[in-house]
Design an enzyme around this catalytic site. Structure first.
Site, mmCIF file in Angstrom:
data_model
loop_
_atom_site.group_PDB
_atom_site.id
_atom_site.type_symbol
_atom_site.label_atom_id
_atom_site.label_comp_id
_atom_site.label_asym_id
_atom_site.label_seq_id
_atom_site.Cartn_x
_atom_site.Cartn_y
_atom_site.Cartn_z
ATOM 1 N N ARG A 1 33.581 38.955 32.759
ATOM 2 C CA ARG A 1 33.856 39.583 34.054
ATOM 3 C C ARG A 1 33.057 40.868 34.147
ATOM 4 N NH1 ARG A 1 39.504 42.464 35.982
ATOM 5 N NH2 ARG A 1 38.484 44.291 35.106
ATOM 6 N N GLU B 1 37.632 37.104 42.130
ATOM 7 C CA GLU B 1 39.081 37.320 42.051
ATOM 8 C C GLU B 1 39.573 38.325 43.090
ATOM 9 O OE1 GLU B 1 40.230 38.603 38.145
ATOM 10 O OE2 GLU B 1 42.057 39.530 38.905
ATOM 11 N N GLU C 1 47.737 37.405 40.574
ATOM 12 C CA GLU C 1 48.328 38.196 39.489
ATOM 13 C C GLU C 1 49.579 38.979 39.911
ATOM 14 O OE1 GLU C 1 44.858 40.537 38.448
ATOM 15 O OE2 GLU C 1 45.770 42.291 39.355
ATOM 16 N N TRP D 1 45.045 49.331 46.360
ATOM 17 C CA TRP D 1 44.444 49.657 45.058
ATOM 18 C C TRP D 1 44.091 48.358 44.342
ATOM 19 C CZ3 TRP D 1 45.793 48.789 39.826
ATOM 20 C CH2 TRP D 1 44.831 49.336 38.919
ATOM 21 N N GLU E 1 41.953 35.162 31.026
ATOM 22 C CA GLU E 1 41.445 36.538 30.922
ATOM 23 C C GLU E 1 41.857 37.103 29.560
ATOM 24 O OE1 GLU E 1 43.326 39.143 33.742
ATOM 25 O OE2 GLU E 1 41.738 40.644 33.583
ATOM 26 N N TYR F 1 37.960 50.850 40.205
ATOM 27 C CA TYR F 1 38.869 49.957 39.485
ATOM 28 C C TYR F 1 38.147 49.318 38.287
ATOM 29 C CZ TYR F 1 40.794 45.688 37.845
ATOM 30 O OH TYR F 1 41.228 44.722 36.984
ATOM 31 N N ARG G 1 46.246 32.654 39.512
ATOM 32 C CA ARG G 1 46.247 33.593 38.384
ATOM 33 C C ARG G 1 47.623 34.171 38.071
ATOM 34 N NH1 ARG G 1 42.927 36.309 36.022
ATOM 35 N NH2 ARG G 1 43.695 38.283 36.835
ATOM 36 N N ASP H 1 36.219 40.915 39.830
ATOM 37 C CA ASP H 1 37.520 41.212 40.448
ATOM 38 C C ASP H 1 37.318 42.253 41.542
ATOM 39 O OD1 ASP H 1 40.153 41.731 41.064
ATOM 40 O OD2 ASP H 1 40.790 42.154 39.002
ATOM 41 N N HIS I 1 39.728 43.269 43.391
ATOM 42 C CA HIS I 1 41.001 43.992 43.398
ATOM 43 C C HIS I 1 41.469 44.279 44.818
ATOM 44 C CE1 HIS I 1 44.073 46.214 41.045
ATOM 45 N NE2 HIS I 1 43.625 45.435 40.071
HETATM 46 C C1 CS2 Z 1 43.735 43.297 36.872
HETATM 47 C C2 CS2 Z 1 44.646 44.221 36.235
HETATM 48 O O1 CS2 Z 1 43.275 42.176 34.871
HETATM 49 C C3 CS2 Z 1 43.150 42.171 36.078
HETATM 50 O O2 CS2 Z 1 42.579 41.314 36.675
HETATM 51 O O3 CS2 Z 1 43.596 43.177 38.193
HETATM 52 O O4 CS2 Z 1 43.873 45.154 35.532
HETATM 53 C C4 CS2 Z 1 45.636 44.956 37.137
HETATM 54 O O5 CS2 Z 1 45.018 45.990 37.802
HETATM 55 C C5 CS2 Z 1 46.771 45.472 36.323
HETATM 56 O O6 CS2 Z 1 47.358 44.431 35.611
HETATM 57 C C6 CS2 Z 1 47.815 46.165 37.174
HETATM 58 O O7 CS2 Z 1 48.953 46.420 36.444
HETATM 59 MG MG MG Z 2 42.773 41.296 38.730
#
Ligand code: CS2
Ligand code: MG
Length: 405
Positions: free
Chosen positions: A147, A238, A264, A405, A341, A159, A285, A212, A214
């Site tokens: 990634r 993602e 997630e 976020w 992951e 991020y 995910r 990602d 995010h």
């Molecule tokens: C994330 C995480 O791993 C990922 O893909 O998006 O880092 C996420 O930000 C955290 O699990 C939040 O607690």
């Molecule tokens: Mg993520």
């Protein structure tokens, strides 16, 4: 086999982890992960005050009944706190059932569908060069999938890129309060295409590349990003956009062939039902810890398999190694497993608390045949690392508007 005690622990060997341990009158016990990053103590209180008393005296073998009892019986269904609590109980009961049978949990699910679990590693850098240097190191170690996340020039923090900070506590400073991060879609677009252009030129076409977003983009912006990234053949993109409204993904899907992954933060099958059923995504995910445990993930995996959607469980560092263990058993069993992951097994402190026999070699993770989940939790070692209040960051647009976020 009666449940005699339910203990809840919070420890912080670098990040907070909430662990449940269920004891039975057969002398067997099981462990589960209930970590909800930034809201840990809500789950602790929920488990101790509301869930544990209902479990004493129940048959530890009745996993499905206990799951339904805690889900339907609570009246207030769904929700991250409730589902993380159910998840931890569920994992612990599967652990106990495996130990009682003398079998690893994946055997109880139906056995192995593959030799090992393919992992993707994280390469996160301050510059494109730095990101690709890190990706190269992972590839040298044998990873087949990486990634890529890169700091966006002109933004204070991005991020996935912690810079010189060792962990989230450092990022929050001494307060601790949620750190604030800026977001600007235009600046991100200026960087992201260049990142993948250079990645393919340097890393070649054989490695799987992932990214990602995010949830920072609107659906139409995600559609544009998907189109721009199509030439670089991503394994998946993602969390391109939020999907509280699952129809958002129709907009993205109708414009681009980039494979899409999400889930997630989801807590139940209902959060992703339309995304899966309408084939708007390619990878789901959900994490065992946040979506109701092994029982719930098995159900989501089976449902997803009908619609060509594969599972790719969340594997961030804020999920405890017990969650990773639960995912290992699900991943090795699920006929529609995609990818896992992987950010390593945590630091040396965490290794003192969570002990397991998982092996990582050439970008794949392997299980041994230890009964149950195959992971131990050291209560005494955990006591040396007390809970520390901690928050996830908050995101704002450059004009100050709160953003995703
Ligand atoms: C994330 C995480 O791993 C990922 O893909 O998006 O880092 C996420 O930000 C955290 O699990 C939040 O607690
Ligand atoms: Mg993520």
């Amino acid at each position: 086999m009666k449940i005699t005690e339910v203990k809840v622990f919070v420890c912080s060997p670098g990040r907070n982890f909430v662990t449940v341990k269920i004891f039975t009158d057969a002398g067997l016990y099981g462990v589960g992960d209930a970590t909800l990053n930034g809201r840990e103590m809500a789950v602790v209180a929920y488990l101790q005050e509301h869930v544990a008393p209902c479990l004493i005296g129940r048959n530890a073998h009745d996993i499905e009944d206990i799951w339904q009892y805690l889900y339907k019986g609570v009246y207030w269904r769904k929700g991250p706190v409730n589902m993380a609590a159910i998840a931890a109980i569920d994992m612990a009961l599967w652990d106990i059932k495996g130990k009682a049978a003398g079998l690893p949990v994946y055997q109880l699910l139906g056995g192995k569908s593959r030799k090992g679990v393919t992992l993707y590693a994280h390469a996160s850098g301050e510059t494109i060069e730095d990101t690709l240097d890190k990706a190269e190191q992972h590839i040298k170690q044998g990873f087949k999938a990486v990634r890529l996340q890169c700091a966006v020039p002109g933004l204070n923090v991005t991020y996935g890129v912690l810079g010189d900070k060792a962990d989230y506590f450092e990022l929050q400073g001494s307060r601790p309060l949620p750190p604030e991060e800026e977001w600007c879609t235009q600046k991100y677009f200026n960087m992201i295409v260049e990142l993948f252009q250079q990645a393919r030129a340097r890393l070649g076409n054989n490695v799987h590349l992932l990214h990602d977003v995010h949830s920072r983009l609107t659906p139409i912006e995600s559609a544009r990003l998907g189109k721009l990234l199509e030439p670089f053949g991503l394994f998946f993109l993602e969390d391109a956009s939020m999907a509280e409204n699952q129809d958002n993904y129709k907009v993205i899907r109708q414009h681009t062939t980039v494979p899409l992954a999400i889930g997630e933060t989801y807590n139940t099958i209902w959060d992703c039902k339309d995304l899966i059923q309408n084939q708007l995504i390619d990878y789901i995910r959900v994490a065992a810890t946040h979506a109701g445990g092994i029982t719930a993930l098995r159900r989501i995996a089976d449902f997803a398999s009908i619609y060509n959607v594969k599972i790719a469980p969340h594997g961030a560092p804020d999920l405890s190694p017990i969650c990773f263990a639960a995912h290992m058993h699900l991943n090795i069993w699920a006929p529609n497993f995609g990818i896992q992951e992987f950010v390593g097994f945590g630091n040396a402190h965490s290794a003192r608390i969570f002990k397991h026999g998982f092996e990582v070699k050439d970008g794949m993770a392997y299980l041994n045949d230890a009964p149950g989940l195959g992971i131990e939790f050291d209560e005494e070692a955990a006591q040396e690392y007390p809970y520390k209040r901690s928050y996830l960051p908050v995101s704002r647009l450059e004009d100050g508007t709160v953003w995703n976020w």
